[in-house]
Design a protein around this motif. Structure first.
Motif, mmCIF file in Angstrom:
data_model
loop_
_atom_site.group_PDB
_atom_site.id
_atom_site.type_symbol
_atom_site.label_atom_id
_atom_site.label_comp_id
_atom_site.label_asym_id
_atom_site.label_seq_id
_atom_site.Cartn_x
_atom_site.Cartn_y
_atom_site.Cartn_z
ATOM 1 N N GLU A 1 0.865 -1.184 0.000
ATOM 2 C CA GLU A 1 0.000 0.000 0.000
ATOM 3 C C GLU A 1 0.898 1.229 0.000
ATOM 4 O O GLU A 1 2.119 1.124 0.201
ATOM 5 C CB GLU A 1 -0.948 0.012 1.206
ATOM 6 C CG GLU A 1 -0.293 0.247 2.543
ATOM 7 C CD GLU A 1 -1.306 0.291 3.693
ATOM 8 O OE1 GLU A 1 -2.521 0.353 3.451
ATOM 9 O OE2 GLU A 1 -0.851 0.261 4.856
ATOM 10 N N ALA B 1 1.043 5.887 0.447
ATOM 11 C CA ALA B 1 0.407 7.089 0.975
ATOM 12 C C ALA B 1 1.192 8.304 0.530
ATOM 13 O O ALA B 1 2.412 8.240 0.329
ATOM 14 C CB ALA B 1 0.330 7.041 2.504
ATOM 15 N N LEU C 1 -3.343 8.055 5.954
ATOM 16 C CA LEU C 1 -4.396 7.727 4.987
ATOM 17 C C LEU C 1 -3.819 6.920 3.816
ATOM 18 O O LEU C 1 -3.863 7.362 2.660
ATOM 19 C CB LEU C 1 -5.066 8.999 4.470
ATOM 20 C CG LEU C 1 -5.821 9.844 5.499
ATOM 21 C CD1 LEU C 1 -6.304 11.141 4.876
ATOM 22 C CD2 LEU C 1 -7.002 9.056 6.078
ATOM 23 N N PRO C 2 -3.292 5.751 4.092
ATOM 24 C CA PRO C 2 -2.757 4.932 2.999
ATOM 25 C C PRO C 2 -3.878 4.425 2.098
ATOM 26 O O PRO C 2 -5.038 4.329 2.512
ATOM 27 C CB PRO C 2 -2.064 3.773 3.729
ATOM 28 C CG PRO C 2 -2.782 3.669 5.026
ATOM 29 C CD PRO C 2 -3.169 5.080 5.395
ATOM 30 N N TYR C 3 -3.527 4.105 0.864
ATOM 31 C CA TYR C 3 -4.520 3.664 -0.111
ATOM 32 C C TYR C 3 -3.923 2.590 -1.019
ATOM 33 O O TYR C 3 -2.750 2.269 -0.953
ATOM 34 C CB TYR C 3 -5.038 4.850 -0.929
ATOM 35 C CG TYR C 3 -3.970 5.611 -1.684
ATOM 36 C CD1 TYR C 3 -3.664 5.303 -3.007
ATOM 37 C CD2 TYR C 3 -3.263 6.645 -1.067
ATOM 38 C CE1 TYR C 3 -2.687 5.999 -3.706
ATOM 39 C CE2 TYR C 3 -2.286 7.344 -1.754
ATOM 40 C CZ TYR C 3 -1.992 7.021 -3.071
ATOM 41 O OH TYR C 3 -1.022 7.699 -3.743
ATOM 42 N N PRO D 1 -4.436 -0.773 -1.019
ATOM 43 C CA PRO D 1 -3.937 -2.022 -0.431
ATOM 44 C C PRO D 1 -4.133 -3.164 -1.418
ATOM 45 O O PRO D 1 -5.193 -3.272 -2.058
ATOM 46 C CB PRO D 1 -4.804 -2.203 0.824
ATOM 47 C CG PRO D 1 -6.067 -1.464 0.526
ATOM 48 C CD PRO D 1 -5.651 -0.288 -0.315
ATOM 49 N N LEU E 1 -11.586 -3.083 1.620
ATOM 50 C CA LEU E 1 -10.296 -2.394 1.687
ATOM 51 C C LEU E 1 -9.968 -1.913 3.095
ATOM 52 O O LEU E 1 -8.806 -1.867 3.492
ATOM 53 C CB LEU E 1 -10.283 -1.210 0.718
ATOM 54 C CG LEU E 1 -10.490 -1.518 -0.766
ATOM 55 C CD1 LEU E 1 -10.315 -0.255 -1.587
ATOM 56 C CD2 LEU E 1 -9.550 -2.597 -1.250
ATOM 57 N N ALA E 2 -10.985 -1.559 3.850
ATOM 58 C CA ALA E 2 -10.759 -1.003 5.191
ATOM 59 C C ALA E 2 -10.105 -2.012 6.132
ATOM 60 O O ALA E 2 -9.416 -1.627 7.078
ATOM 61 C CB ALA E 2 -12.074 -0.511 5.786
ATOM 62 N N GLN F 1 -6.282 -1.508 5.538
ATOM 63 C CA GLN F 1 -5.685 -0.179 5.538
ATOM 64 C C GLN F 1 -4.761 -0.002 6.737
ATOM 65 O O GLN F 1 -5.139 -0.263 7.871
ATOM 66 C CB GLN F 1 -6.766 0.889 5.556
ATOM 67 C CG GLN F 1 -6.230 2.309 5.362
ATOM 68 C CD GLN F 1 -7.342 3.338 5.293
ATOM 69 O OE1 GLN F 1 -8.400 3.162 5.890
ATOM 70 N NE2 GLN F 1 -7.124 4.404 4.553
ATOM 71 N N GLY F 2 -3.536 0.429 6.463
ATOM 72 C CA GLY F 2 -2.566 0.673 7.521
ATOM 73 C C GLY F 2 -1.666 -0.498 7.837
ATOM 74 O O GLY F 2 -0.760 -0.375 8.659
#
Length: 205
Positions: free
Chosen positions: A54, A56, A63-65, A67, A88-89, A92-93
């Protein structure tokens, strides 16, 4: 499973935290300053080395995106299969939180059948390689999320010193790029090495 030296080298080159600071500073109009995380994931161990990725914007590291999962497999050549998350949530991270990596399981991801890359391998010197990908099919890589289908071009080059990524969104009507590497590859350098996590997986398997 015993993996080939090139496949192991590719996994080692990819496992890490990267950024494109030099490129973003020299060409700010064309390249966002990104942080990219690629970490080993303990799934598909029977025949693959699997990685989570992922990224950011450095001004929004929380707020990474995008994944995604990269599954490195040895067939006639090395192939990289891409998977996306059902939600996706849930992922995330995970690039910055190793504990979340252990919660990634095969039931949470889905294979993207037209998004596999074939990897060409060049041995530079003993134990050192250069890798370059090409799509395995002429069909566009398509990703459907929340009822909307997107087309994406995926590709990278990697060696021990640098990772170049060519990922970009494609407008299906015009065939033109809409985001990503529109002016050429993003040029990433590794700032933190996560290859030791591959060794941890081997010790625990």
């Amino acid at each position: 499973m015993t993996f080939s030296p090139p496949l192991i080298a590719l996994a080692n080159y990819l496992a890490g935290e990267f950024d494109n600071k030099s490129q973003a500073l020299s060409q700010p109009a064309w390249y966002v300053h990104l942080r990219l995380w690629i970490r080993p994931v303990p799934i598909f161990r029977e025949d693959s080395i699997t990685l989570f990725a992922e990224q950011a914007n450095v001004i929004n590291l929380d707020l990474p995106y995008r994944p995604r999962i990269l599954r490195l497999r040895q067939r006639e050549t090395i192939e990289v299969e891409f998977y996306m998350f059902e939600d996706l949530a849930t992922a995330q991270g995970a690039g910055q939180n190793k504990d979340l990596i252990s919660q990634i399981t095969p039931d949470k991801i889905k294979f993207l059948p037209d998004c596999t890359l074939r990897v060409a391998t060049q041995e530079l010197v003993l134990g050192k390689y250069s890798f370059e990908t090409t799509p395995i099919t002429e069909k566009p890589c398509s990703v459907t999320y929340q009822g909307i289908t997107f087309q994406v071009f995926l590709g990278f080059k990697a060696n021990a010193d640098e990772l170049l990524t060519y990922d970009k969104g494609i407008d299906p009507k015009t065939g033109k790029g809409t985001w990503g590497a529109l002016m050429g590859a993003y040029q990433f350098n590794k700032r933190q090495d996560f290859s030791e996590e591959l060794n941890e997986e081997n010790r625990n398997s």
